[in-house]
Motif scaffolding. Structure first.
Motif, PDB file in Angstrom:
ATOM      1  N   ILE A  56      20.491 129.389  15.237  1.00 58.03           N
ATOM      2  CA  ILE A  56      21.383 130.421  15.233  1.00 58.03           C
ATOM      3  C   ILE A  56      21.994 130.278  16.660  1.00 58.03           C
ATOM      4  N   LEU A  87      19.982 135.719  21.109  1.00 56.76           N
ATOM      5  CA  LEU A  87      21.241 135.127  20.535  1.00 56.76           C
ATOM      6  C   LEU A  87      22.010 135.750  21.870  1.00 56.76           C
ATOM      7  N   CYS A 123      22.199 135.896  11.156  1.00 56.88           N
ATOM      8  CA  CYS A 123      21.145 135.753  12.097  1.00 56.88           C
ATOM      9  C   CYS A 123      19.766 136.267  11.526  1.00 56.88           C
TER      10      CYS A 123
END
Length: 407
Positions: free
Chosen positions: A301, A339, A327
């Protein structure tokens, strides 16, 4: 029968650091004598016992002999005749080959105290070259102690290079490589581990996808450090700073730019589409070392989406929603925070930008929270069923993101 405190507990005390587990070596004893004294045997390959009260590990003094390539090809010998010095001689580094008796007196036959004072990581003897895991341990120890000023002795680095050239690292099994790599990523300066592995040639053998980043230029207006390998090291250290001990974040930092090694020479120093081209080498690395699924998923990701997060302010609400969905951020909301943090490490892991702000991080979290406030239960409450629920959810969450952007 005499017991000595050995290894990390002695080393860390001399460094003024909090001690970890206390390990002991016992000289002049037999397994039978240990059992009669109330110790509980636990060792499989050689005699190790738990103290009847403290439960601390006590190992009989032993020697070892290399019988086959790799790190498993050893025969151990332990009996009452093995001396303390012989036991210490088989250890990896001088700073780990110091013993302390019951009165606090040190036994230091290989100059470990001197090397602690000089901040040097030095191998005890040529037998170091018999175990390729020690290359990985050297990298891990340097990642741990580099902030204290430790460096690797030139003769130790030379020996590590000889081991790589002799093919010793080719015998390492994937599980052990991952185990040591994960530990290095948990250390305060993981860049030191990658740098040492690169310098001795082991990185090219074990992590060629990462080794290939060194020497690859980037646009200096975005990356004043220019070299992609150096940037990767800086991102790893930023991850260790912002998320101490978090190996997952360290792994994301290590692998986020693998695609830059695949950029055609005529396109350099630009790296168009590297976030997508990096997915294939990342998957290959994860498969080779049987990286845990969660690590592999989050790292992918970060690899794929980090440029999108950097330009979050330019994205339409629909694009933001679809990014979150891509995601799996609605089912696994923690991934959006991971992230955001990894992208902050990427942005601040650059020369001159280590203290900069990263507005996309908190902004992404805000937009995600706004979208998460819309639930499928609301759609059901409105009388929707089947595919209509998903359609309603997407539209409602996009509207929530729009409202958050206007606020």
């Amino acid at each position: 029968m005499k017991a000595y405190l050995v290894g990390g507990a002695v080393r860390d005390r001399l460094l003024g650091r909090p001690p970890g587990d206390r390990d002991w070596v016992v000289v002049g004893a037999t397994p039978e004598a240990m059992v009669r004294a109330g110790y509980l045997p636990v060792g499989k390959d050689f005699p190790v016992f738990l103290h009847p009260q403290t439960k601390e590990e006590h190992a009989l003094a032993r020697t070892e002999r290399k019988t086959a390539p790799g790190y498993r090809g050893f025969v151990f010998h332990a009996d009452a005749s093995v001396t303390l010095e012989e036991d210490l001689a088989r250890r990896d580094f001088t700073i780990n080959a110091i013993a302390e008796d019951a009165d606090g007196a040190l036994v230091d036959p290989f100059g470990g105290v001197r090397d602690i004072e000089a901040r040097v990581l030095r191998h005890v003897s040529p037998a170091f070259s018999e175990d390729p895991v020690r290359i990985l341990r050297a990298a891990r120890f340097l990642a741990r102690f580099a902030p204290l000023g430790f460096t690797v002795a030139p003769e130790t680095l030379a020996l590590m290079r000889e081991m790589v050239a002799a093919g010793e690292v080719d015998h390492l099994v994937p599980e052990r490589v991952w185990q040591e790599l994960k530990k290095a990523l948990e250390m305060p300066q993981p860049s030191a581990a990658i740098g040492l592995l690169h310098d001795c040639g082991a990185l090219a053998k074990l992590l060629p996808e990462v080794d290939a980043l060194f020497g690859v230029p980037q646009r200096p207006e975005y990356h004043p450090e220019v070299d992609t390998g150096l940037h990767t090291q800086m991102v790893m250290d930023m991850a260790a700073r912002l998320a101490p001990g978090d190996a997952l974040m360290g792994f994301c930092a290590l692998t986020h730019d693998l695609g830059k090694a695949l950029t055609p020479a005529h396109e350099l120093p630009k790296h168009i589409g590297h976030e997508h081209s990096g997915v294939r080498p990342l998957r290959a690395l994860c498969a080779r070392y049987k990286v845990p699924a969660e690590y592999a998923a989050v790292a992918e990701i970060v690899c794929r989406e980090h440029l999108n997060i950097h330009r979050l302010a330019e994205l339409r609400p629909e694009t933001v929603h679809d990014l979150i969905a891509r995601c799996d951020g609605f089912r696994k909301p923690e991934r959006i925070g991971q992230l955001a943090l990894a992208c902050e490490c990427d942005k601040r892991g650059r020369l001159g930008l280590t203290e900069s702000e990263y507005p996309p991080g908190p902004r992404l979290r805000e937009l995600h929270a706004a979208a998460m406030a819309v639930s499928a239960g609301q759609a059901v409450g409105a009388g929707l069923e089947g595919p209509a629920i998903g359609e309603w959810l997407r539209k409602a969450r996009i509207e929530a993101i729009k409202a958050c952007l206007r606020a």
